[in-house]
Design a protein around this motif. Structure first.
Motif, PDB file in Angstrom:
ATOM      1  N   ARG A 226     -10.638 -15.451  -7.184  1.00  0.00           N
ATOM      2  CA  ARG A 226     -11.470 -16.485  -6.578  1.00  0.00           C
ATOM      3  C   ARG A 226     -11.140 -16.634  -5.092  1.00  0.00           C
ATOM      4  O   ARG A 226     -12.027 -16.720  -4.252  1.00  0.00           O
ATOM      5  N   GLU A 227      -9.851 -16.659  -4.803  1.00  0.00           N
ATOM      6  CA  GLU A 227      -9.428 -16.934  -3.435  1.00  0.00           C
ATOM      7  C   GLU A 227      -9.829 -15.814  -2.480  1.00  0.00           C
ATOM      8  O   GLU A 227     -10.267 -16.075  -1.373  1.00  0.00           O
ATOM      9  N   ASP A 228      -9.624 -14.576  -2.874  1.00  0.00           N
ATOM     10  CA  ASP A 228      -9.964 -13.459  -2.007  1.00  0.00           C
ATOM     11  C   ASP A 228      -9.891 -12.171  -2.807  1.00  0.00           C
ATOM     12  O   ASP A 228      -8.806 -11.653  -3.069  1.00  0.00           O
TER      13      ASP A 228
ATOM     14  N   ILE B 149      -3.914  -6.247  -8.001  1.00  0.00           N
ATOM     15  CA  ILE B 149      -4.590  -6.885  -9.129  1.00  0.00           C
ATOM     16  C   ILE B 149      -5.777  -6.009  -9.552  1.00  0.00           C
ATOM     17  O   ILE B 149      -6.616  -5.649  -8.729  1.00  0.00           O
TER      18      ILE B 149
ATOM     19  N   ILE C 135     -10.722  -9.070  -2.148  1.00  0.00           N
ATOM     20  CA  ILE C 135     -10.203  -7.871  -1.485  1.00  0.00           C
ATOM     21  C   ILE C 135      -8.682  -7.939  -1.386  1.00  0.00           C
ATOM     22  O   ILE C 135      -7.975  -6.973  -1.685  1.00  0.00           O
ATOM     23  N   ALA C 136      -8.179  -9.114  -1.013  1.00  0.00           N
ATOM     24  CA  ALA C 136      -6.731  -9.267  -0.913  1.00  0.00           C
ATOM     25  C   ALA C 136      -6.090  -9.129  -2.284  1.00  0.00           C
ATOM     26  O   ALA C 136      -5.002  -8.556  -2.423  1.00  0.00           O
ATOM     27  N   ALA C 137      -6.759  -9.642  -3.328  1.00  0.00           N
ATOM     28  CA  ALA C 137      -6.208  -9.547  -4.676  1.00  0.00           C
ATOM     29  C   ALA C 137      -6.074  -8.090  -5.087  1.00  0.00           C
ATOM     30  O   ALA C 137      -5.030  -7.654  -5.566  1.00  0.00           O
ATOM     31  N   GLU C 138      -7.136  -7.334  -4.851  1.00  0.00           N
ATOM     32  CA  GLU C 138      -7.099  -5.920  -5.230  1.00  0.00           C
ATOM     33  C   GLU C 138      -6.046  -5.168  -4.409  1.00  0.00           C
ATOM     34  O   GLU C 138      -5.332  -4.322  -4.941  1.00  0.00           O
ATOM     35  N   SER C 139      -5.913  -5.538  -3.138  1.00  0.00           N
ATOM     36  CA  SER C 139      -4.897  -4.894  -2.303  1.00  0.00           C
ATOM     37  C   SER C 139      -3.491  -5.274  -2.731  1.00  0.00           C
ATOM     38  O   SER C 139      -2.531  -4.587  -2.409  1.00  0.00           O
ATOM     39  N   SER C 140      -3.358  -6.396  -3.438  1.00  0.00           N
ATOM     40  CA  SER C 140      -2.038  -6.804  -3.922  1.00  0.00           C
ATOM     41  C   SER C 140      -1.772  -6.234  -5.311  1.00  0.00           C
ATOM     42  O   SER C 140      -0.835  -6.646  -5.984  1.00  0.00           O
TER      43      SER C 140
ATOM     44  N   ARG D  10      -2.861 -16.444 -12.587  1.00  0.00           N
ATOM     45  CA  ARG D  10      -2.651 -16.237 -11.148  1.00  0.00           C
ATOM     46  C   ARG D  10      -3.564 -15.146 -10.634  1.00  0.00           C
ATOM     47  O   ARG D  10      -4.167 -15.268  -9.558  1.00  0.00           O
ATOM     48  N   ALA D  11      -3.685 -14.064 -11.398  1.00  0.00           N
ATOM     49  CA  ALA D  11      -4.555 -12.958 -10.987  1.00  0.00           C
ATOM     50  C   ALA D  11      -6.001 -13.432 -10.888  1.00  0.00           C
ATOM     51  O   ALA D  11      -6.705 -13.108  -9.929  1.00  0.00           O
TER      52      ALA D  11
ATOM     53  N   ILE E 184      -7.115 -16.534 -10.424  1.00  0.00           N
ATOM     54  CA  ILE E 184      -7.307 -17.446  -9.294  1.00  0.00           C
ATOM     55  C   ILE E 184      -7.294 -16.666  -7.984  1.00  0.00           C
ATOM     56  O   ILE E 184      -8.058 -16.949  -7.065  1.00  0.00           O
ATOM     57  N   ALA E 185      -6.457 -15.640  -7.921  1.00  0.00           N
ATOM     58  CA  ALA E 185      -6.414 -14.805  -6.708  1.00  0.00           C
ATOM     59  C   ALA E 185      -7.768 -14.146  -6.461  1.00  0.00           C
ATOM     60  O   ALA E 185      -8.192 -14.001  -5.319  1.00  0.00           O
TER      61      ALA E 185
END
Lengths: 344, 263
Positions: A202-204, A213, A206-211, A196-197, A199-200
């Motif tokens: 890939r998806e975005d 990851i 900046i958003a992944a790191e802010s969540s 999941r991390a 794929i996140a």
């Protein structure tokens, strides 16, 4: 509350069918090979398909799941090829015994190189990452070309191999089992928290790191895993061919594997499997049209990209549960019809 | 007295010669909903990026629960309790709604990669738990019916909600909302107002929000900071800010703030 239960059950049935299917295929293939019903050429083709599946599925982890364009995959295969071949050569055990440790060593060495390259390379994204991995892939090839222990451009040979004529089945079995394992690994990895991390990212990113990851960690982890399996594929290829020629592991090989990933659909594991099979098979079939072979091949690629820009499968997966469900539903429908007919 | 959760001291960031944020200081108390307003280009989103560690400040200090977070990376700040949404929605579009939430819960899971790959007991136990928590959270946000839908297929308002849900998934102390009401109609905005209050009470957190919809800001915020050219030009309760001549000058070029509401 019944929903999660059926989901688990569905998954269990699905895994069992897949496993059963694979075992049956493996057994049938062995019987056919032993009986001499499939010729050596076909078995060789299947081996190359298996090796390309391993390479494509491992690249799919980085390029498909994580969305990082990598153009140096063949470099890792080359590292794995040398390490594995040198190991089987050095220990001198029968190949059936030495191949497994050799492949692990090949994979580990490729993973270490991948890790070291990944530290600087993964700071970059998109085209820049593609170019830097391309550069590293070429560096590996050029080094291999000029070292004496690799026997330079003449190619490294003389290590033990399986004779295709006398023993076509053993290496096939190795490749088959490992390919199945890599597909399994990349699927379960993709559906765990780590996947999941990834794929996140890939998806975005900046958003992944802010969540929360740890993007650098997951990028490096996936890149290293992918290099490991590429190394294993390289080790298998070396023992299939019996010679390691560095010029076979250059830029065009990396592109060939990337092509399999893109064509199958970035992120789709079964897509990579299918397109690795087709793209290994196709050039052989087109051998008859020698002059037009590459032309037909390119036109096919262009057509796929025009009409299915996301690849054959997009991000979807082929699932064995689908035909099972279809059969079951048909069976139930028939049953219902029968009992319905009897009642009236 | 409510304790201070987030404190910013003398925060500045320069991009070359541009002073995007200049000597900004403010604090947020526990449970407060605070607004950050200002004309376009005033530096509001830049402050969010400084708080979450996307940019490093030229000068200044940021404290979360009295601990300096200046040296922490973005993901570490998320772990420490700083969560945000984005002005232009940044969901994981090709992931399911529930996976969007589970991804943000990654830090609360610690099964190993091998346990995940081979479906070990750690994987099964923790995935079951995280699944339950993600469903609970989606339920609170009214998104549980769409749990297995791809995030990209949600209507706009629900995408905004999912972003908030994802931010909440990391158990934040402070929730930063970047224009949560942008592109919403009055009904949706009213609903959003309820949601933000509910979230604040239920998850016991503080909210800092950027918003251009003045009636929304005046309604929901207990305290407002006004930013112009990177500096805080006014701060206070909604009433004070609304009537501050400097704010009116900077923000609306002379017209009274929130004049529509008074009518």
């Amino acid at each position: 509350m019944s929903k999660p239960w059926t989901k688990t059950r569905k998954r269990a049935i699905s895994s069992l069918i897949t496993l059963g299917f694979l075992v049956v295929v493996l057994l049938v293939m062995n019987v056919l090979i032993q009986l001499g019903l499939v010729n050596a050429g076909v078995v060789d083709m299947l081996k190359f398909i298996g090796i390309n599946i391993i390479a494509a599925v491992s690249l799919n982890m980085v390029s498909g799941m994580m969305g990082q364009l990598v153009l140096g995959h063949a470099g890792f295969m080359l590292v794995g090829a040398y390490a594995a071949a040198m190991f089987t050569n050095a220990v001198g055990w029968p190949l059936t015994a030495s191949l497994t440790p050799a492949l692990i060593i090949g994979g580990l060495l490729a993973a270490i190189i991948g890790f070291l390259i990944g530290i600087p390379a993964l700071r970059l994204r998109g085209d820049y990452l593609a170019i830097i991995t391309l550069g590293f892939g070429e560096i590996i090839r050029v080094i291999a070309n000029s070292l004496t222990i690799t026997n330079g451009a003449k190619g490294y040979y003389g290590f033990p191999t399986f004779s295709t004529r006398q023993d076509p089945a053993t290496l096939f079995n190795f490749i088959f089992v490992i390919a199945a394992f890599v597909v399994f690994f990349s699927y379960t990895f993709g559906t765990s928290r780590h996947g999941r991390a990834v794929i996140a990212i890939r998806e975005d990113e900046i958003a992944a790191e802010s969540s929360g990851i740890r993007t650098t960690y997951y990028k490096l982890l996936t890149f290293t895993l992918s290099a490991f399996f590429a190394g294993v594929a390289g080790g298998l290829l070396a023992h299939q061919l019996g010679i390691i020629d560095p010029s076979n592991y250059g830029f065009s090989k990396s592109v060939e594997i990337l092509m399999m990933v893109v064509l199958g659909g970035m992120g789709s594991i079964t897509g990579s499997v299918v397109s690795a099979s087709v793209l290994t098979f196709l050039p052989e079939v087109l051998r008859g049209f020698a002059n037009y072979r590459m032309l037909i091949y390119s036109v096919l690629l262009i057509c796929v990209m025009l009409f299915r820009p996301k690849g054959l499968f997009g991000r979807a997966e082929l699932r064995v549960i689908k035909p099972y469900e279809w059969l079951r539903d048909r069976h139930r429908a028939k049953k219902a019809q029968k009992t319905g007919g009897g009642g009236s | 007295m409510r304790p201070i959760v987030l404190e910013v001291e003398d925060l500045s960031v320069y991009f070359g010669g541009l002073r995007a944020v200049e000597a900004v200081s403010f604090y947020i108390k526990k449970g407060q909903i605070v607004g950050l307003i200002g004309p376009n280009g005033a530096g509001k989103t830049t402050i969010f990026n400084l708080l979450t560690g996307v940019y490093a400040p030229t000068r200044g200090a940021i404290y979360l629960d009295e601990k300096s977070i200046l040296k922490k990376k973005t993901w570490q700040r998320s772990q420490m309790g700083m969560a945000r949404t984005f002005q232009n929605i940044r969901l994981f579009k090709d992931m399911s709604v529930i996976d969007n939430v589970k991804t943000a819960m990654n830090n609360q899971l610690d099964y190993t990669m091998l346990s995940g790959v081979f479906r070990g007991p750690g994987y099964r136990k923790e995935e079951r738990a995280v699944s339950r928590r993600a469903h609970d959270l989606l339920d609170v946000m009214g998104l549980d019916a769409q749990a297995d839908e791809y995030a990209r297929n949600l209507p706009y308002g629900q995408q905004r909600k999912l972003e908030i849900a994802r931010a909440l998934a990391s158990n934040p102390r402070v929730l930063l909302l970047d224009e949560p009401a942008a592109g919403m109609n009055p009904t949706e905005t009213a609903e959003l107002l309820q949601t933000i209050r509910m979230v604040r009470d239920r998850f016991d957190l503080s909210v800092l929000l950027i918003e251009h919809d003045m009636s929304f800001v005046m309604d929901i915020c207990e305290y407002i900071f006004v930013l112009d050219y990177g500096r805080i030009i006014a701060a206070g309760e909604p009433e004070d800010v609304r009537n501050n001549p400097q704010v009116i000058e900077a923000y609306l070029g002379g017209e009274a703030l929130g004049a529509d509401d008074d009518a």
